[in-house]
Scaffold this active site. Structure first.
Site, PDB file in Angstrom:
ATOM      1  N   CYS A   1      13.333  15.290  49.004  1.00  0.00           N
ATOM      2  CA  CYS A   1      13.850  15.647  49.088  1.00  0.00           C
ATOM      3  C   CYS A   1      13.401  17.359  49.902  1.00  0.00           C
ATOM      4  CB  CYS A   1      12.950  17.000  47.690  1.00  0.00           C
ATOM      5  SG  CYS A   1      11.893  16.084  47.884  1.00  0.00           S
ATOM      6  N   TYR A   2      12.272  17.013  50.775  1.00  0.00           N
ATOM      7  CA  TYR A   2      12.534  17.787  51.787  1.00  0.00           C
ATOM      8  C   TYR A   2      13.334  17.533  52.868  1.00  0.00           C
ATOM      9  CZ  TYR A   2       7.342  18.786  51.080  1.00  0.00           C
ATOM     10  OH  TYR A   2       6.272  19.303  50.586  1.00  0.00           O
TER      11      TYR A   2
END
Length: 352
Positions: free
Chosen positions: A155-156
């Site tokens: 996600c990051y």
């Protein structure tokens, strides 16, 4: 593919937050049918016992993981398992003819030595790993279309790389000056109980974690290096914020040409992402909010230039469970199957 023809898909590791997001998206996808939900720890339970809000639309039980059974029923398999498990299952599924989309970190790296260093697991499947494609469609669309194995991004990294990609690809920044300051809601920590994600601990508080050692750092650096054409090192610091879902990544870097202004960069970003339906470049002076992306597969990018410091500032907002996980996996599935890239994926948030 005709309107009524559906492909059978399975989800191994369906009980986590990523798994239930996949279930929600795939239930409403017109071209797929969920025929298998798997997970040894929940085997035998009706899926609606784990997620009661789905009692009216999911009647299947969670089944034990049986590769032969899965391969006989599924054309496509999503792996929503903890790091270090998918690499034991994916080769067997590929051998039996399944397409595989792995949501863990196991197939995100071309160099398995990097994976082993950061994830503390020795690997012997280099021949399989080199066949995998990093599942960020905005950067690797054609490769995804031709692949049988996708390593879906974290996600990051998704939020960070979409912010950095045009700058690195076109040589607009000094790469070693890149700093990523990112903040995520508590759902990014998963469904298992963790002290720092408890309401009493997280509410009303903001703190950094994994400072100078977060596992998403080498993933970000590997793709940045690919985009820049040489090795790139970045400074990445994640933070936990007291909300359920969403990521805001703010990226800073020094411009090579201090004469570039915000309008120039907005034009460059719009051109770079002109064929990317899920990336939205905001107009002058508008900066993204996580609420805008909540429940969608969108990434909102806001751009600013600080003439005092000659730095560009790019802000990136996504839903960590959709564009940062399950939605991006479905986006990759659409490309692998030759379907419209946006099929079955939400583009409107719940607001307010």
């Amino acid at each position: 593919m005709g309107d009524t023809e559906q492909i059978p898909v399975g989800i191994i590791g369906a009980s986590g937050y990523g798994g239930v997001q996949l279930v929600r998206l795939l239930i409403e996808h017109p071209n797929v049918e969920i025929v298998y939900l798997g997970g040894d720890s929940s085997a035998g339970k009706p899926y609606s016992d784990i997620y009661p809000h789905l009692f009216h639309c999911v009647n299947q039980p969670v089944e034990a993981i049986d590769i032969d059974e899965i391969a006989s029923r599924c054309q496509v398999v999503f792996l929503g398992l903890p790091n270090g498990i998918a690499c034991d299952l994916a080769p067997k599924l590929l051998e039996k003819g399944c397409k595989v989309l792995d949501l863990s970190a196991d197939y995100r790296f071309r160099n398995l030595e990097t994976y082993s260093t950061w994830y503390k697991k020795d690997r012997t499947d280099q021949a399989i790993a080199v066949r995998s494609v990093y599942g960020l469609p905005e950067l690797y669309q054609q490769q995804i279309k031709e692949s049988q194995l996708i390593g879906c991004p974290g996600c990051y990294p998704t939020a960070s790389l979409l912010a950095l990609a045009p700058l690195l690809k076109q040589g607009l920044i000094v790469p070693e000056t890149a700093i990523i300051d990112a903040k995520s809601g508590t759902s990014g920590a998963g469904r298992q109980a963790k002290i720092n994600a408890l309401l009493a601990e997280a509410d009303g508080s903001l703190g950094a974690y994994g400072v100078a050692k977060h596992r998403h750092t080498p993933e970000i650096e590997e793709v940045c290096s690919d985009l820049a054409g040489h090795e790139v090192t970045v400074q990445f610091t994640p933070h936990l914020i007291p909300m359920i879902r969403g990521i805001l990544a703010t990226v800073y870097a020094t411009l090579r040409d201090p004469g570039l202004v915000r309008e120039d960069l907005i034009t460059i970003y719009n051109a770079f992402y002109r064929s990317s339906p899920f990336v939205k470049i905001l107009p002058n002076g508008i900066y993204p909010q996580t609420k805008w992306a909540c429940g969608t597969n969108l990434c909102y990018l806001g751009i600013e230039v600080d003439p005092r410091t000659d730095r560009v500032i790019v802000m990136s907002a996504i839903d960590n469970l959709i564009k940062g996980q399950a939605g991006q996996a479905v986006q990759c599935l659409n490309l692998m199957m030759g379907w419209e890239e946006t099929l079955g994926l939400p583009q409107l948030c719940f607001y307010p």
